[in-house]
Scaffold this motif. Structure first.
Motif, mmCIF file in Angstrom:
data_model
loop_
_atom_site.group_PDB
_atom_site.id
_atom_site.type_symbol
_atom_site.label_atom_id
_atom_site.label_comp_id
_atom_site.label_asym_id
_atom_site.label_seq_id
_atom_site.Cartn_x
_atom_site.Cartn_y
_atom_site.Cartn_z
ATOM 1 N N ASN A 222 0.860 -1.182 0.000
ATOM 2 C CA ASN A 222 0.000 0.000 0.000
ATOM 3 C C ASN A 222 0.893 1.228 0.000
ATOM 4 O O ASN A 222 1.945 1.234 0.614
ATOM 5 C CB ASN A 222 -0.875 0.040 1.250
ATOM 6 N N PHE A 223 0.404 2.262 -0.666
ATOM 7 C CA PHE A 223 1.197 3.488 -0.735
ATOM 8 C C PHE A 223 0.400 4.680 -0.223
ATOM 9 O O PHE A 223 -0.805 4.764 -0.432
ATOM 10 C CB PHE A 223 1.605 3.790 -2.178
ATOM 11 N N LEU A 224 1.075 5.562 0.420
ATOM 12 C CA LEU A 224 0.491 6.859 0.758
ATOM 13 C C LEU A 224 1.442 7.916 0.194
ATOM 14 O O LEU A 224 2.446 8.253 0.805
ATOM 15 C CB LEU A 224 0.344 7.012 2.269
ATOM 16 N N TYR B 178 -6.061 2.945 7.903
ATOM 17 C CA TYR B 178 -6.712 3.010 6.590
ATOM 18 C C TYR B 178 -5.981 3.975 5.680
ATOM 19 O O TYR B 178 -6.483 4.360 4.636
ATOM 20 C CB TYR B 178 -8.166 3.452 6.736
ATOM 21 N N PHE B 179 -4.866 4.441 6.120
ATOM 22 C CA PHE B 179 -4.055 5.385 5.339
ATOM 23 C C PHE B 179 -4.758 6.711 5.101
ATOM 24 O O PHE B 179 -4.762 7.259 4.003
ATOM 25 C CB PHE B 179 -3.599 4.753 4.017
ATOM 26 N N ILE C 144 -5.029 10.622 6.869
ATOM 27 C CA ILE C 144 -4.296 11.445 7.828
ATOM 28 C C ILE C 144 -5.243 11.921 8.911
ATOM 29 O O ILE C 144 -6.296 12.491 8.634
ATOM 30 C CB ILE C 144 -3.627 12.628 7.127
#
Lengths: 532, 791
Positions: free
Chosen positions: B273-275, B309-310, B312
């Motif tokens: 997963n990426f943020l 859940y990514f 902020i």
């Protein structure tokens, strides 16, 4: 899962230097005129005049005939061709039923608008008659022409009532006062505008315009008159004996015609420099400008500014109609339709009629931001593709500022070399054509010069492999840059000249200020002495 | 007086330089910040507690192995301190007398902790027994575990239940059961020669496995670590640049990693997963105990709290990150009462120095954060070089910013902003592209009298911008003088005269009347900065060259005074008082008024000052700071101010004064209601102050011809100044005050004398409590009263 921490900041269009043209009310009003309809006449159109009453035909004097046009369908209704020579200055009577026209054969002819044969022929002028107008009382006409004389004729008897021989040169324009029966105003090539009073048979006022007068106008009140000649319009106050109120000079060639708009709040002037300029009568500032293809000789405006007719020296007649006011509802429908079309993009739009119960937690659907193609590529760090996306025709033709902004972003990301390199013939020629078209644009030049340098650097190493068509483009680019360089040098020279003029001028002003100050000082001194 | 002043840190410092940790209940985030440990509330985002006690940089914090609500902190001052972070109490101190670079503890080995001691050229990892009672140096039983530990140790040493790993650039030392292990009982894994260097490490919480991050962006997971020969490692590669931080989640199912790309990557078993676009390089990642929250520390000195859940959840902004030299200095914005300076790259930071609160970062440049492909050649950034604030005209306040990419010498933009009252935010009004053709802007000043702004450049042009309603801001005048570089510009206080420093000459002009420049003052050296005096010194112009401070009288065009100061760094001016301050490169400060050559105050600072600003404040005890306080920003981006020595203790107890703003629970409601009763007595003093203000304002606002005669008013007025709480006493005092003025009556009151003295003291105390704002005007009033009495 690809929610991002911060919004991707999209490419902003490159700021273009220069102030946007102001969108004033006037601008919009005169923009409301549609694309012109042009009609070829047999000779230079020397005069156009609208019928003051319905059906608002307009008479066009060109060559040896006067033609009536219907502004509704732009077709000629009738042609008066009983002229032996060039017809001049056909104008309607106030009731719109009679028409008078001068002729190069020195006769003045009076027509019934419905008939064909002249009702009266006024003989007496010795040279071509240029101006013919009905007087305010509807029973007389006045005419003037190249024989320097101004004559007032009685219509029923065809006799000369008054004759004024004050002008020294050709009389080319004239008008009557709208509120006084016996005031006639004429402008002549002897640089003067004269006001004649038929009661006294005398010239009651003379003003000197300074150059041959091509057109005169009088305000309906009769207190202010305008004269056009050379490239300037002068405004004179009649009540103060012809005091000059203002000089307006916005044309760079001779102004040939002047007209009021329908309610006398604007003045229109046509000139040989192919522009029609519109002035505000309150300030005499230009509020709008309309360009034409040929030197303008005559113009007129229809009732309620519905139609603007301009006659030009290349025997073309241009008719511009005002756009019909668009019904707003239709427009809104269109907007809705287009929105719906856009909505079709999103896959699922169900549940539009659903009404939530009380206490339901409402979670709004997040609309995904639609990014432009080049932004998408930038987000993915695919810089070569981003450049290609910015060089597709609809981007680089319609919004070159976007393409330049993409270049700048590439420079900022230090990836411009990689993005520019390795382009095929097609893409390279698109890039070069873009550079050729926009490199001289003053706002884009700093960025595009760098880009051009880089392109030359990259492709000069393998110039043998480059196809001939691209080499030609390179040569064109070189020529354009060379020309631009020369132009810049010239511009700088000009700037230098202007600087010297401005600085010497300001010094003069200063000097005069100082002089005034000393005069004031010397004036005040004796007073103070007296007081003491 | 001079000796009693001392410089105190009030805020600033990096909160992301060292690892931050979550409290066990995930409600707080603790981070080392300069000499403090700050406790942030995750829910509200406010700084809830400051643990103040270390006298040097706090290098690392960790949880107490036994007690849930306690933490250990190590510092460069050589001590380990044990804190109760909820109450902010220092519990005990262990003194090692050696600078400590890190501290580690784990709940599995409850009696020991590990510290990294800094010796001359190598760092060493020691184990020591953690006693419950405060221990002295002699009691600490240290045993050496590893030598030559790398400097950036906090990321390269990791502890788990059964083992500890110490990593060097190309080898790993594994200690099984580190609470007992001796120095020799270690397993050594050596990476292959061509393997990239290890940059960070994290242990699996349960299993015998750990992960390492590498300089080329690889992440390796190591299994079977107790076997020297058959250690198994698997390689994952996504990052293109060095991995800066790596953390196992507390369950051990995922790994979080971050690097220079500014992308947080969550490694699952078979996917990632990426943020993306966090704004800056990720230096640290912390995971809460229940794995629901991650704290991501960024290089731009901010910490993001990210949910699993990514999304902020919260942002903690620190002061400007270290490494910037604050090109636009510090400006004071009267709108928000904030200091404005460079914040994150391309942002302006609005900061309240008195409360140490970051209001917001305003994005000026509006560019995406892009990490460079090669770390050796960092991408140049467009910096904000100058910022200026205009006065409020027609209800609109303006700001101008100047940005420039100095490395590439392009992207020069002048932006004008307008504060929108409806949206309560700054709105961009005009962008001017390359206003000075990239020639290095030197100053940006707003006129105090109208909507005009002056920018000056090294190329020798001063451009004056005026606001037009339709077109925005336009340049209407461009001034130059003999092609000399224009170094500074200043307006006189009433905005009538603009002074421009061209090389070694100062020119004056009146921009409102469009007049030519006139009246020159010149000096032998190039003038760096100029300021008009304020208030009573309006006619004086102070100029600084690199070696001299000059003061001209503009009216007489003559030199008023000059003073030689070695290597002047910068000069600042207080717009609310006559004060000016000059800073030298050798960190001396001189505070002076243009009317007087002798400085009021001079001091040798212990910090490297990069910028300073006068901020209006009314409750400062230092005489020359009566109207505004001077705040200094050091090279380490810490904010300092001057304090009277006795106040220093108060300042250090600042933590007590911070209002607790934790989440409201039924229990806290109950507690607060009980606390309020005790607080009431304190509050009553506050109330008093406000009523005093009201009466004052009432008297001041009423026209004087409506007011009753001074003699009747004076009594009431003076009594209104006093606190009415013990009403009978204050009357007494006022009587006594009157009596004081008449010797005859005083004689009669001789008996009361002793009592009166007590009262006097009390009175003085109270008067101190009451705001001492604008009471100067009362003096003539009192005098008249006195005269009446004497008559």
């Amino acid at each position: 899962m690809s929610t991002s921490a911060s919004r991707f900041k999209v490419i902003e269009p490159f700021p273009v230097a220069g102030v946007d043209p102001k969108h004033t009310e006037d601008h919009q009003y005169w923009r409301g005129l549609q694309f012109p309809i042009t009609i070829k006449e047999f000779g230079a159109v020397t005069n156009v005049a609208f019928q003051p009453t319905k059906p608002n035909f307009f008479a066009v004097s060109a060559s040896t005939r006067v033609i009536l046009y219907n502004p509704e369908n732009n077709e000629s209704v009738k042609t008066f061709s009983r002229f032996h020579d060039v017809a001049y200055g056909a104008t309607f009577r106030r009731d719109g039923r009679l028409l008078v026209a001068g002729n190069a054969d020195a006769k003045v002819r009076l027509f019934d608008v419905d008939g064909r044969v002249p009702l009266r022929i006024f003989k007496g002028h010795t040279r071509p008659v240029r101006v013919t107008k009905f007087c305010n009382n509807m029973k007389e006409i006045f005419s003037a022409g190249d024989d320097n004389s101004v004559r007032v004729w009685d219509i029923p008897t065809e006799k000369v009532l008054h004759k004024f021989d004050h002008h020294q040169d050709y009389v080319r324009c004239g008008c009557v006062s709208r509120n006084a029966d016996n005031i006639i105003l004429t402008g002549s090539y002897d640089h003067t505008v004269r006001m004649f009073d038929t009661r006294s048979d005398e010239c009651t006022m003379i003003v000197n315009h300074g150059c041959p007068v091509e057109s005169v106008l009088m305000y309906p009140s009769g207190s202010i008159l305008l004269s056009a000649g050379g490239n300037r319009i002068k405004v004179w106050d009649v009540l103060q004996g012809g005091r000059l109120l203002a000089t307006v000079s916005h044309h760079h060639k001779t102004i040939t015609c002047l007209r009021f708009n329908h309610d006398c709040t604007r003045i229109l002037s046509g000139s040989l420099d192919r522009h029609v300029k519109i002035y505000d009568v309150a300030t005499y500032n230009v509020v709008h400008n309309i360009d034409y293809s040929a030197p303008i000789l005559s113009l007129d405006v229809a009732h309620e500014d519905k139609t603007l007719v301009v006659g030009m020296a290349d025997s073309m007649l241009s008719i511009r109609h005002r756009k019909q006011a668009v019904i707003k509802e239709q427009k809104e429908d269109e907007v809705l339709l287009s929105r719906r079309k856009r909505r079709q993009r999103s896959h699922f739009m169900g549940g539009q009629t659903f009404v939530p119960n009380q206490g339901d937690v409402i979670i709004h659907h997040k609309h995904k931001e639609q990014l432009e193609k080049y932004d998408v590529y930038f987000r993915k760090f695919e810089h070569g593709k981003a450049l290609d996306a910015a060089l597709i025709p609809q981007v680089h033709m319609n919004t070159p500022e976007i393409t330049v902004a993409v270049f700048e972003e590439l420079i900022r990301r230090d990836t411009i070399h990689a993005a520019l390199a390795g382009k095929g013939e097609k893409k390279l020629s698109v890039l070069l054509k873009f550079l050729i078209r926009n490199i001289t644009n003053i706002s884009f030049a700093p960025v595009l010069m760098d880009v051009a340098e880089m392109v030359v650097d990259i492709y000069s190493q393998a110039i043998e492999d480059v196809p001939v068509s691209v080499i030609n483009l390179f040569q064109r680019l070189r020529d354009i840059i060379r020309r631009e360089g020369k132009l810049q040098i010239e511009m700088h020279k000009l700037l230098g000249c202007m600087d010297t003029i401005v600085s010497s001028n300001s010094q003069n002003i200063k000097q005069s200020d100082v002089d005034e100050a000393t005069i004031n000082a010397s004036n005040t001194d004796p007073v103070s002495l007296k007081k003491s | 007086m001079k000796e009693s002043l001392q410089i105190v840190q009030t805020g600033g410092s990096s909160i992301t330089k060292f690892n931050s940790i979550f409290s066990h209940d995930s409600k707080y985030l603790l981070c080392p910040c300069g000499n403090l440990v700050k406790v942030f509330s995750v829910a509200t985002g406010e700084c809830f507690q400051r643990l103040n006690g270390h006298c040097k940089l706090v290098t690392m914090i960790c949880h107490h192995p036994r007690v849930q609500l306690q933490i250990l902190s190590s510092s460069l001052d050589g001590t380990v301190k044990v804190w109760d972070y909820e109450d902010g109490i220092l519990l005990s101190t262990c003194d090692f007398n050696v600078p400590l670079l890190g501290i580690f503890a784990h709940s599995c080995y409850s009696t020991v902790a590990f510290v990294i001691q800094q010796s001359d050229d190598s760092n060493e990892l020691y184990r020591f027994t953690l006693n419950t009672i405060p221990s002295k140096t002699s009691d600490i039983a240290c045993s050496l575990l590893a030598k030559n530990v790398v400097k950036d140790c906090s990321k390269r040493i990791a502890f788990s239940e059964k083992f500890a790993v110490v990593s060097y650039s190309n080898r790993l030392l594994v200690f099984i059961n580190p609470q007992h292990a001796e120095r020799d009982e270690k397993i050594r894994h050596v990476l292959k020669d061509n393997a990239p260097a290890i940059t960070c490490i994290s242990c699996h919480p349960v299993e015998e496995c750990f992960a390492t991050g590498h300089a080329n962006g690889e992440i390796r997971i190591w299994f079977n670590i107790s076997d020297v020969k058959n250690v198994i490692s698997s390689i994952q590669h996504w990052h293109s640049l060095e991995v800066l931080s790596l953390k196992f989640s507390s369950s051990g199912s995922t790994v979080l990693s971050g690097g220079h790309e500014g992308v947080l990557v969550q490694w699952l078993e078979d996917s990632k997963n990426f943020l993306p676009r966090l704004g800056s390089a990720i230096t640290n990642v912390a995971v809460s105990k229940d794995s629901t929250l991650f704290a991501v520390s960024l290089l731009d000195n901010s910490i993001l709290i990210i949910t699993n859940y990514f999304t902020i959840k919260q942002t903690f902004d620190g002061f400007t990150a270290i490494g910037q030299n604050l090109p636009c200095g510090i400006c004071y914005d009267s709108n928000t009462n904030a200091c404005v300076t460079n914040g994150k790259p391309g942002h302006l930071l609005f900061y309240l120095p008195d409360k140490d609160i970051q209001l917001y970062n305003l994005d000026i440049v509006s560019r995406n954060f892009i990490s460079s492909v090669d770390l050796e050649k960092p991408l140049s950034k467009t910096n904000i070089l100058k910022v200026g604030f205009g006065g409020t005209f027609d209800g609109v306040k303006h700001m101008a910013t100047m940005e420039f990419d100095q490395a590439k010498q392009r992207d020069e933009k002048l932006k004008f902003w307008r504060f929108s009252d409806t949206d309560q935010q700054w709105v961009l009004e005009t962008i001017v592209k390359s206003p000075h053709d990239g020639c290095g802007i030197t100053s940006l000043t707003f006129s105090p009298a109208n909507n005009a702004c002056v920018t000056t450049s090294q190329a020798g042009f001063a451009k004056i911008w005026f606001k037009h309603d339709e077109e925005g801001w336009l340049c209407e005048m461009s001034l130059s003088f003999r092609d000399l570089p224009c170094n500074d510009s200043t307006f006189s206080e009433d905005g009538s005269v603009l002074a421009l420093a061209f090389g070694h000459t100062v020119c004056f002009c009146d921009i409102s009347n469009n007049e030519e420049m006139q009246l020159m003052l010149s000096h032998s050296e190039s003038i760096k900065s100029i300021f008009f005096g304020r208030q009573s010194c309006q006619h004086l112009l102070v100029a600084a060259t690199s070696e001299e401070l000059l003061c001209w009288n503009v009216m007489t065009k003559s030199m008023y005074w000059s003073s030689h100061i070695h290597k002047i760094n910068f000069l600042i001016c207080d717009i609310h008082s006559e004060n000016m301050a000059v800073f030298t490169n050798s960190n001396k400060i001189f505070v002076f008024q243009p009317s007087d050559k002798q400085p009021h105050y001079s001091h040798n600072l212990s910090i490297d000052v990069t910028a300073a600003c006068f901020v209006p404040s009314k409750n400062c005890d230092i005489a020359w700071q009566a109207k505004s306080e001077l705040y200094l920003v050091s090279k380490e981006m810490s904010v300092h101010k001057f304090c009277v020595k006795s106040e220093v203790d108060d300042a250090s107890n600042l933590s007590r004064m911070i209002i607790k703003s934790d989440q409201v629970t039924p229990m806290s409601n109950y507690l607060s209601s009980t606390q309020q009763k005790t607080a009431k007595t304190v509050n009553s003093n506050r109330l008093q102050e406000t009523t005093v203000d009201d009466t004052l304002r009432y008297i001041l606002d009423t026209p004087c011809h409506v007011l009753p005669s001074m003699s009747t008013l004076c009594d009431q007025f003076i009594s209104s100044l006093l606190l009415q709480q013990p009403s009978d006493q204050s009357e007494d005092i006022s009587k006594h005050n009157k009596n004081d003025n008449f010797e005859e009556t005083e004689a009669k009151n001789d008996k009361k004398a002793s009592k009166d003295e007590d009262l006097l003291e009390e009175l003085e105390k109270r008067v101190e409590q009451v705001k001492v704002e604008d009471f100067e005007w009362i003096q003539p009033l009192c005098k008249r009263k006195l005269e009446e009495f004497s008559c």
